[in-house]
Design a protein around this motif. Structure first.
Motif, short mmCIF file in Angstrom:
data_model
loop_
_atom_site.label_atom_id
_atom_site.label_comp_id
_atom_site.label_asym_id
_atom_site.label_seq_id
_atom_site.Cartn_x
_atom_site.Cartn_y
_atom_site.Cartn_z
N ILE A 3 12.92 7.19 8.63
CA ILE A 3 12.81 6.11 7.75
C ILE A 3 13.18 5.87 6.25
CG2 ILE A 3 10.65 7.01 7.21
CD1 ILE A 3 9.27 4.16 7.17
N THR A 4 13.33 7.26 5.66
CA THR A 4 13.99 7.39 4.51
C THR A 4 15.54 6.99 4.22
OG1 THR A 4 14.08 9.89 4.99
CG2 THR A 4 12.03 8.89 3.72
N GLN A 5 15.99 6.96 5.54
CA GLN A 5 17.28 6.59 5.42
C GLN A 5 17.70 5.18 5.30
OE1 GLN A 5 18.29 9.05 9.13
NE2 GLN A 5 20.07 9.66 8.21
N LEU A 6 16.61 4.41 5.51
CA LEU A 6 16.87 2.90 5.53
C LEU A 6 17.05 2.65 3.78
CD1 LEU A 6 13.79 1.77 7.71
CD2 LEU A 6 16.16 1.51 7.98
N ASN A 7 17.63 1.42 3.77
CA ASN A 7 17.79 0.98 2.09
C ASN A 7 16.55 0.37 1.63
OD1 ASN A 7 17.53 -1.95 2.78
ND2 ASN A 7 19.69 -1.88 3.23
N ARG A 8 16.60 0.25 0.20
CA ARG A 8 15.19 -0.11 -0.34
C ARG A 8 14.76 -1.33 0.03
NH1 ARG A 8 13.07 2.17 -4.80
NH2 ARG A 8 11.50 1.11 -5.88
N GLU A 9 15.47 -2.53 0.19
CA GLU A 9 15.25 -3.78 0.89
C GLU A 9 14.43 -3.54 2.07
OE1 GLU A 9 17.61 -7.48 2.17
OE2 GLU A 9 18.12 -6.90 0.13
N CYS A 10 15.16 -2.69 3.15
CA CYS A 10 14.26 -2.76 4.43
C CYS A 10 12.91 -2.04 4.14
CB CYS A 10 15.21 -1.84 5.41
SG CYS A 10 16.71 -2.48 5.69
N LEU A 11 12.93 -1.10 3.17
CA LEU A 11 11.66 -0.30 3.14
C LEU A 11 10.46 -1.06 2.60
CD1 LEU A 11 12.93 3.15 1.87
CD2 LEU A 11 12.03 2.72 4.11
N LEU A 12 10.98 -1.77 1.80
CA LEU A 12 10.05 -2.99 1.07
C LEU A 12 9.48 -3.75 2.02
CD1 LEU A 12 11.67 -3.93 -2.36
CD2 LEU A 12 9.69 -2.57 -1.86
N HIS A 13 10.39 -4.39 2.70
CA HIS A 13 10.13 -5.18 4.03
C HIS A 13 9.04 -4.48 4.95
CE1 HIS A 13 10.28 -8.65 6.88
NE2 HIS A 13 10.87 -7.88 7.82
N LEU A 14 9.18 -3.32 5.34
CA LEU A 14 8.46 -2.64 6.21
C LEU A 14 6.92 -2.34 5.51
CD1 LEU A 14 10.71 0.05 7.51
CD2 LEU A 14 9.79 -1.77 8.81
N PHE A 15 6.88 -2.15 4.16
CA PHE A 15 5.90 -1.79 3.44
C PHE A 15 4.95 -3.20 3.62
CE2 PHE A 15 6.87 2.32 2.30
CZ PHE A 15 5.72 2.77 1.43
N GLN A 38 5.58 1.93 -5.36
CA GLN A 38 5.31 1.49 -7.01
C GLN A 38 6.31 0.33 -7.62
OE1 GLN A 38 6.17 5.33 -8.44
NE2 GLN A 38 4.19 5.94 -8.61
N ASP A 39 7.15 -0.03 -6.74
CA ASP A 39 7.89 -1.09 -6.83
C ASP A 39 7.07 -2.63 -6.90
OD1 ASP A 39 9.71 -3.51 -6.78
OD2 ASP A 39 11.22 -2.02 -5.72
N PRO A 40 7.04 -3.15 -8.12
CA PRO A 40 6.26 -4.25 -8.48
C PRO A 40 6.46 -5.45 -7.31
CG PRO A 40 7.15 -3.44 -10.48
CD PRO A 40 7.85 -2.77 -9.13
N LEU A 41 7.92 -5.83 -6.85
CA LEU A 41 8.08 -6.55 -5.75
C LEU A 41 7.21 -6.50 -4.56
CD1 LEU A 41 12.14 -6.63 -5.91
CD2 LEU A 41 10.36 -8.23 -7.16
N LEU A 42 6.51 -5.58 -4.43
CA LEU A 42 5.64 -5.26 -3.21
C LEU A 42 4.19 -5.85 -3.54
CD1 LEU A 42 5.54 -3.87 -0.32
CD2 LEU A 42 4.57 -1.88 -1.47
N TRP A 43 3.83 -6.07 -4.58
CA TRP A 43 2.64 -6.48 -4.82
C TRP A 43 2.33 -7.77 -5.48
CZ3 TRP A 43 -0.54 -2.80 -2.84
CH2 TRP A 43 -0.18 -1.74 -2.72
N SER A 44 2.79 -8.81 -4.57
CA SER A 44 2.81 -10.18 -5.03
C SER A 44 1.57 -10.70 -4.43
CB SER A 44 4.08 -10.88 -4.26
OG SER A 44 4.06 -10.99 -2.96
N LEU A 45 0.68 -10.19 -3.49
CA LEU A 45 -0.34 -10.53 -2.82
C LEU A 45 -1.38 -9.60 -2.89
CD1 LEU A 45 -2.04 -12.71 -1.00
CD2 LEU A 45 -0.82 -11.84 0.87
N LEU A 46 -2.74 -9.78 -3.43
CA LEU A 46 -3.85 -8.94 -3.21
C LEU A 46 -4.92 -9.38 -2.63
CD1 LEU A 46 -3.30 -6.73 -6.35
CD2 LEU A 46 -3.18 -5.84 -4.10
N ASN A 47 -5.70 -8.87 -1.68
CA ASN A 47 -7.06 -9.19 -0.99
C ASN A 47 -8.07 -7.83 -1.37
OD1 ASN A 47 -6.36 -11.99 0.09
ND2 ASN A 47 -4.94 -10.60 1.28
N PHE A 48 -9.12 -8.18 -1.82
CA PHE A 48 -10.19 -7.23 -1.86
C PHE A 48 -11.37 -7.92 -1.30
CE2 PHE A 48 -7.38 -6.83 -5.35
CZ PHE A 48 -7.00 -5.38 -5.32
N HIS A 49 -12.43 -6.90 -0.69
CA HIS A 49 -13.45 -7.35 0.06
C HIS A 49 -14.72 -6.49 -0.13
CE1 HIS A 49 -10.75 -9.84 2.80
NE2 HIS A 49 -10.03 -8.73 3.06
#
Length: 226
Positions: A3-15, A38-49
């Protein structure tokens, strides 16, 4: 292929398919995945319960956050959604701690998330007028604001909407028992482009009103006598 061989874009998509806890656990496995977490692009949506989730370190707040939802209806939190005079000292202390947690979290949102587009605060009895005022001031692009069953919300929030909600298009204050019909009418007059929903709000019994408490006590005594 590891999995670490994937590029950053793919990893962000998986995350993006993982919940907050799964992302955090995966980030602990290696430095590269921690950087993705820690990439800000990953955190555009947050849900808390639950209020406890607001204090965890399994998420990041930043300019990328566009959609935030804080919704809870658990049995433990229900004590915060009833009139203050009905609570015992333990319940009041419990609610106060939750109120501080929510206020501190929303203050962080104000300071770090200026591009917020939608905010949902449903069933959260800890949200105050001041919190909403600060959010409207600091998040000028906010288009959707949902405050269902936020019992501390009053006409001060409605006034803040007319003054600072230039981008707002949707406002839900259903079951907000402390707003008035006059306040709702003012929003409709000043902000005709806002879709306003206020089911069972202005006509409900408000919190912390001694005269209402007295009326209910008298009614209860009559029922007992019958």
């Amino acid at each position: 292929m590891h999995i670490t061989q994937l590029n950053r874009e793919c990893l962000l998509h998986l995350f993006s398919f993982l919940d907050k806890n799964s992302r955090k656990n995966l980030a602990k496995t290696c430095h590269k995945l921690l950087e993705v977490f820690q990439d800000p692009l990953l955190w555009s949506l947050l849900n808390f319960h639950s209020p406890v989730e607001l204090k965890k370190d399994n998420f990041l707040l930043g300019p990328a956050l566009k959609h935030l939802s804080i919704c809870w209806y658990s049995e433990r939190v229900k004590v915060c959604n009833i009139e203050d005079w009905m609570k015992n000292s333990l319940q009041k202390d419990f609610c106060k701690r939750h109120e501080n947690t929510v206020s501190d979290f929303l203050l962080d949102v104000c300071n770090r998330c200026p591009n917020l587009l939608s905010l949902t605060l449903s069933g959260c009895g800890h949200v105050t007028d001041d919190c909403i005022l600060q959010l409207l001031k600091n998040c000028p692009n906010l288009k959707s604001l949902r405050l269902e069953n936020c019992v501390q919300i009053t006409d001060h929030t409605l006034e803040a909407v007319t003054l600072h909600g230039a981008s707002l298009r949707t406002l839900h204050v259903d079951f907000c028992r402390n707003v008035t019909q006059a306040g709702l009418d003012r929003v409709r007059e000043k902000c005709p482009s806002v879709m306003l929903r206020a089911e069972r709000s202005a006509n409900m019994i408000p919190d912390s009103k001694p005269e209402k408490k007295l009326m209910l006590e008298k009614a209860s005594r009559k029922l007992v006598q019958l």
